[in-house]
Design an enzyme around this catalytic site. Structure first.
Site, PDB file in Angstrom:
ATOM      1  N   SER A  30       5.806  31.782  17.875  1.00 15.65           N
ATOM      2  CA  SER A  30       6.197  33.194  18.008  1.00 15.65           C
ATOM      3  C   SER A  30       7.447  33.313  17.919  1.00 15.65           C
ATOM      4  CB  SER A  30       5.349  33.563  19.349  1.00 15.65           C
ATOM      5  OG  SER A  30       5.716  34.919  19.814  1.00 15.65           O
ATOM      6  N   TYR A  50       5.403  33.401  28.181  1.00 18.67           N
ATOM      7  CA  TYR A  50       4.429  33.109  27.070  1.00 18.67           C
ATOM      8  C   TYR A  50       5.654  32.730  25.957  1.00 18.67           C
ATOM      9  CZ  TYR A  50       2.991  34.117  22.249  1.00 18.67           C
ATOM     10  OH  TYR A  50       2.358  34.141  20.833  1.00 18.67           O
ATOM     11  N   LYS A  59       5.837  28.916  24.114  1.00 18.32           N
ATOM     12  CA  LYS A  59       5.835  28.499  22.421  1.00 18.32           C
ATOM     13  C   LYS A  59       6.953  27.685  22.193  1.00 18.32           C
ATOM     14  CE  LYS A  59       2.150  30.491  20.760  1.00 18.32           C
ATOM     15  NZ  LYS A  59       1.143  29.678  20.240  1.00 18.32           N
TER      16      LYS A  59
END
Length: 325
Positions: A117, A141, A145
């Site tokens: 991402s 998040y 990643k």
């Protein structure tokens, strides 16, 4: 040649499954359906319902279908929610990736394309994001990643002298929109396109969060890329891993130009034929003015390019959503 798609019943994963089939590769899907939909999996594609945290299930699926490699899409993708649920986010995205790699090693599977991402960059203060930019994720998040990318890197080092050395690449993408199949559409409760579509279908006025940013029209500017282009890049990456061609550890799948939220809203009204004036509401904390990436390296290696106009992206997403009613 068979490739396992984790999260293959989700919006992006299901498009990758279709792109693999179109390329003559045989997909297999694992998905726990926490955000995916079994009906998104094409008929005839083997489907194992369960979590990637179940090592036995992952290994058995790899062995049962003589899997060549893994396209790892499964994960918890909501950056804002991850701030309130960091432990859940790390369990799904970090532990999940570790388990997939462990099962791959046990089954002798040595190729993986990881869906990463743009969140690994945080909120960079540059006009164009390149792969070598410092990684400063601003949410659990994004951190998860980035750790996933580190896991791939470290496992590749650890297995370099083994019978099945790991070959890998990570694809970092931004705002994925549109549809390449009327049977598959974005069901996220957090993404801009489905939020606008749901508002229009319910007779509500879509919202713009802030119009006083340092951009030409005052609204956020972001990368928006069509899901079919994203899926195609995953397939080319898988093929490149299989043939042994050189491949970078990570690629940005960026648009190079970006689009503003107001441009998106104008296209929504134009394409749907539903006239509206978006409601302006206060900014959301932490939203930067602009995040746009180049896709130059991916264009060189993965045949990456933006094949769809803004109106085409909106139209394909709108038609798929309406077909689901």
């Amino acid at each position: 040649m068979t490739w396992l798609v984790t999260g293959g019943a989700g919006y992006i994963g299901a498009h990758i499954v279709r792109a693999l089939g179109d390329a003559g590769l045989s997909p297999v899907v694992i998905d726990d359906l926490s955000s995916g939909h079994e009906e998104f999996v094409p008929a005839g594609v083997p489907f194992a319902r369960g979590t990637i945290l179940d090592r036995d299930l992952v290994e058995q699926t790899l062995r049962a279908h003589d899997v060549e490699g893994v396209i790892h899409v499964a994960g918890f993708k909501y950056a804002g929610v991850s701030v309130a649920r960091p432990l859940h986010t790390f369990a799904q995205n970090v532990e999940g990736t570790r388990v997939v790699l462990e099962a791959m090693e046990a089954a002798g599977v040595s190729k993986i394309v990881f869906s990463s991402s743009a969140a690994v960059y945080g909120t960079p203060d540059v006009d164009l994001v390149t792969e070598d930019l410092p990684k400063r994720p601003a949410s659990p998040y994004g951190e998860s990643k980035l750790i996933g990318e580190w896991l791939l890197r470290d496992q590749a080092v650890a297995t370099a002298g083994s019978e099945h050395p790991l070959r890998h690449t990570s694809l970092r993408y931004f705002n994925v929109v549109g549809s390449a199949d009327p049977a598959v559409y974005d069901t996220s409760p957090h993404n801009l396109f489905p939020l606008v579509f749901e508002a229009l279908l319910e007779g509500r006025t879509p919202r713009i969060y802030g119009d006083d940013y340092a951009t030409p029209d005052g609204t956020n500017v972001r990368d928006y890329v069509h899901v079919a282009d994203i899926a195609a890049a995953h397939v080319v990456a898988a093929q490149r891993l299989t043939t042994g061609e050189p491949i970078e550890p990570a690629y940005n799948l960026g648009s190079h130009n970006g689009l503003s939220v107001r441009q998106i809203m104008d296209a929504m009204a134009r394409v749907t034929g539903i006239g509206f004036t978006a409601e302006i509401t206060p900014r959301r904390p932490g939203d930067p003015d602009r995040i746009v990436a180049t896709g130059d390296v991916a264009a060189r290696d993965l045949d990456w390019r933006n094949r769809y106009t803004l109106d085409e992206m909106v139209r394909s997403g709108w038609e798929a959503r309406r077909a689901a009613r």
